[in-house]
Design an enzyme around this catalytic site. Sequence first.
Site, PDB file in Angstrom:
ATOM      1  N   ASP A  95       9.342   2.614  -0.214  1.00  0.00           N
ATOM      2  CA  ASP A  95       8.321   3.284   0.581  1.00  0.00           C
ATOM      3  C   ASP A  95       8.523   2.831   2.028  1.00  0.00           C
ATOM      4  O   ASP A  95       8.109   1.746   2.421  1.00  0.00           O
ATOM      5  CB  ASP A  95       6.920   2.908   0.068  1.00  0.00           C
ATOM      6  CG  ASP A  95       5.820   3.515   0.935  1.00  0.00           C
ATOM      7  OD1 ASP A  95       6.137   4.123   1.971  1.00  0.00           O
ATOM      8  OD2 ASP A  95       4.634   3.372   0.556  1.00  0.00           O
ATOM      9  N   LYS A 110       4.506   8.674   9.080  1.00  0.00           N
ATOM     10  CA  LYS A 110       4.230   8.096  10.397  1.00  0.00           C
ATOM     11  C   LYS A 110       5.192   8.601  11.491  1.00  0.00           C
ATOM     12  O   LYS A 110       5.019   9.695  11.988  1.00  0.00           O
ATOM     13  CB  LYS A 110       4.206   6.569  10.308  1.00  0.00           C
ATOM     14  CG  LYS A 110       3.092   6.075   9.350  1.00  0.00           C
ATOM     15  CD  LYS A 110       2.887   4.596   9.414  1.00  0.00           C
ATOM     16  CE  LYS A 110       1.973   4.084   8.319  1.00  0.00           C
ATOM     17  NZ  LYS A 110       0.551   4.081   8.631  1.00  0.00           N
ATOM     18  N   TYR A 149       0.852  -1.189   0.000  1.00  0.00           N
ATOM     19  CA  TYR A 149       0.000   0.000   0.000  1.00  0.00           C
ATOM     20  C   TYR A 149       0.883   1.234   0.000  1.00  0.00           C
ATOM     21  O   TYR A 149       1.830   1.319   0.790  1.00  0.00           O
ATOM     22  CB  TYR A 149      -0.899  -0.004   1.246  1.00  0.00           C
ATOM     23  CG  TYR A 149      -1.794   1.210   1.366  1.00  0.00           C
ATOM     24  CD1 TYR A 149      -2.832   1.439   0.456  1.00  0.00           C
ATOM     25  CD2 TYR A 149      -1.624   2.125   2.408  1.00  0.00           C
ATOM     26  CE1 TYR A 149      -3.665   2.552   0.581  1.00  0.00           C
ATOM     27  CE2 TYR A 149      -2.465   3.241   2.536  1.00  0.00           C
ATOM     28  CZ  TYR A 149      -3.471   3.447   1.621  1.00  0.00           C
ATOM     29  OH  TYR A 149      -4.297   4.539   1.747  1.00  0.00           O
TER      30      TYR A 149
HETATM   31  N1  PLP Z   1       2.887   3.967   2.439  1.00  0.00           N
HETATM   32  C1  PLP Z   1       2.816   3.013   3.385  1.00  0.00           C
HETATM   33  C2  PLP Z   1       3.819   1.906   3.387  1.00  0.00           C
HETATM   34  C3  PLP Z   1       1.818   3.052   4.360  1.00  0.00           C
HETATM   35  O1  PLP Z   1       1.764   2.105   5.293  1.00  0.00           O
HETATM   36  C4  PLP Z   1       0.898   4.128   4.331  1.00  0.00           C
HETATM   37  C5  PLP Z   1      -0.186   4.197   5.317  1.00  0.00           C
HETATM   38  O2  PLP Z   1      -0.468   3.298   6.055  1.00  0.00           O
HETATM   39  C6  PLP Z   1       1.009   5.091   3.333  1.00  0.00           C
HETATM   40  C7  PLP Z   1       2.023   4.988   2.410  1.00  0.00           C
HETATM   41  C8  PLP Z   1       0.066   6.245   3.291  1.00  0.00           C
HETATM   42  O3  PLP Z   1       0.311   7.093   4.366  1.00  0.00           O
HETATM   43  P1  PLP Z   1      -0.820   8.063   4.938  1.00  0.00           P
HETATM   44  O4  PLP Z   1      -1.864   7.203   5.558  1.00  0.00           O
HETATM   45  O5  PLP Z   1      -0.084   8.939   5.903  1.00  0.00           O
HETATM   46  O6  PLP Z   1      -1.362   8.843   3.787  1.00  0.00           O
END
Ligand code: PLP
Length: 427
Positions: free
Chosen positions: A240, A268, A145
């Site tokens: 990511d 985060k 994700y």
């Molecule tokens: N990338 C990863 C690996 C994530 O776990 C998340 C959210 O859980 C995101 C991107 C998106 O982040 P946000 O919820 O702050 O938009």
Amino acid sequence: MRAIELSRKAFEKAAKIFPGGVNSPVRAFGGVGGTPPFIKKAQGSYLYDLDGNRYIDYIGSWGPMILGHGHPEVLEALREALGQGLSYGAPTEGETSLAEAIQLLYPSMEMMRLVSSGTEACMAVLRVARAFTKREKILKFAGCYHGHADMLLVKAGSGALTFGLPDSPGVPQGATRGTLVASYNNLEEVREIFRNHPGEIAAVILEPIVGNAGFIRPEPGFLEELRSITEKDGALLIFDEVMTGFRVALKGVQGLSKIKPDLTTLGKIAGGGMPLGVYGGRRDIMSMVAPQGPVYQAGTLSGNPLAVACGRKTLEVLSRPGVMEEISDKTEMLGQGIRSLSHKTGVPIVADWQGGMFGFFFHSKPVRSLEEAKGCDSARFKDFHQKMLDRGVYLAPSAFEAGFVSLAHSKADIEQTLLAMETCLET
Ligand code: PLP
């Protein structure tokens, strides 16, 4: 049974005004059923709901709260920042100081940009990657994700060799036409996609340890080979680390694996519980971002002083000697304990962990991809989740999410969690 009357009422009221009663889907407990506890306050390793129930929290706001809730030094830093105003829309020294702290741990991020969420970071990083390479396609992995940007909402498992289809109504077909999907840990699929699209793929983006399909570890050689395939083809490699950054290790998966991605996204923990995301990487690529270059990206609240103060203090505390080790030890205690439950109860469970992140599946074999994760016993998880809540343990309400341990978790919390797990699996 715990009291849930006040949460139930609050949920009914919320459902009249918010779709599904929540402001982010998984909070609604659709994957496990029942009423989500409405939270009144959090302190240390605990959440307290409206009905007065206390839960040991393994969600930690989905990752950011690695020091536990209400860490006194983080709150103090926030109070100090509050006294200076909330937002200026003008540059501050705090932003540079946070970026320097990040860069010390993530030297691959030679330049970076602060944004307000992980979604924004991933969306922007792919725009830059496409502009830099002058290529349009991107390759992602089923089960990873990267936020909810249109181009990334591609049906997981829709077939690695075909173009993805929109996962959600409202996503134009055109938005995902350039998104290719492979199975995690399947290098053959990746090689075949590159053979079919030579010189067309701008970037490969992945969670270098997956947390969004449950905890899935890259097999030995997977990340190395992705680095080599992308380099040979002229595609960029994007880690990511929104979830894994400062979580599986201070230096993230790139620190653990010694693999240098071209670009990285963070979020985060970088904001310590306030809205903050980061994208960055090679100087030649990041120089393309406006106003230095032509790739547009902006944000009213980007680098917000409160978020910056909170993130900066969180990283400072986390970087102190022994802190990350303590979190890792506690996570290991939990992970080993979960593994041993399999022998004790006869229920097939596989568990894995790294740093302060862990996961388990009701499955008899280690899980290497989303496809394999889907083979787990999610009906059992649903029942288990409910029972654990009744015993005061708050796990992510989905069989396909990682869990998080914080500095504030005590050994007694972990012992209580394992005891609750054992009871729930035996009943
Ligand atoms: N990338 C990863 C690996 C994530 O776990 C998340 C959210 O859980 C995101 C991107 C998106 O982040 P946000 O919820 O702050 O938009």
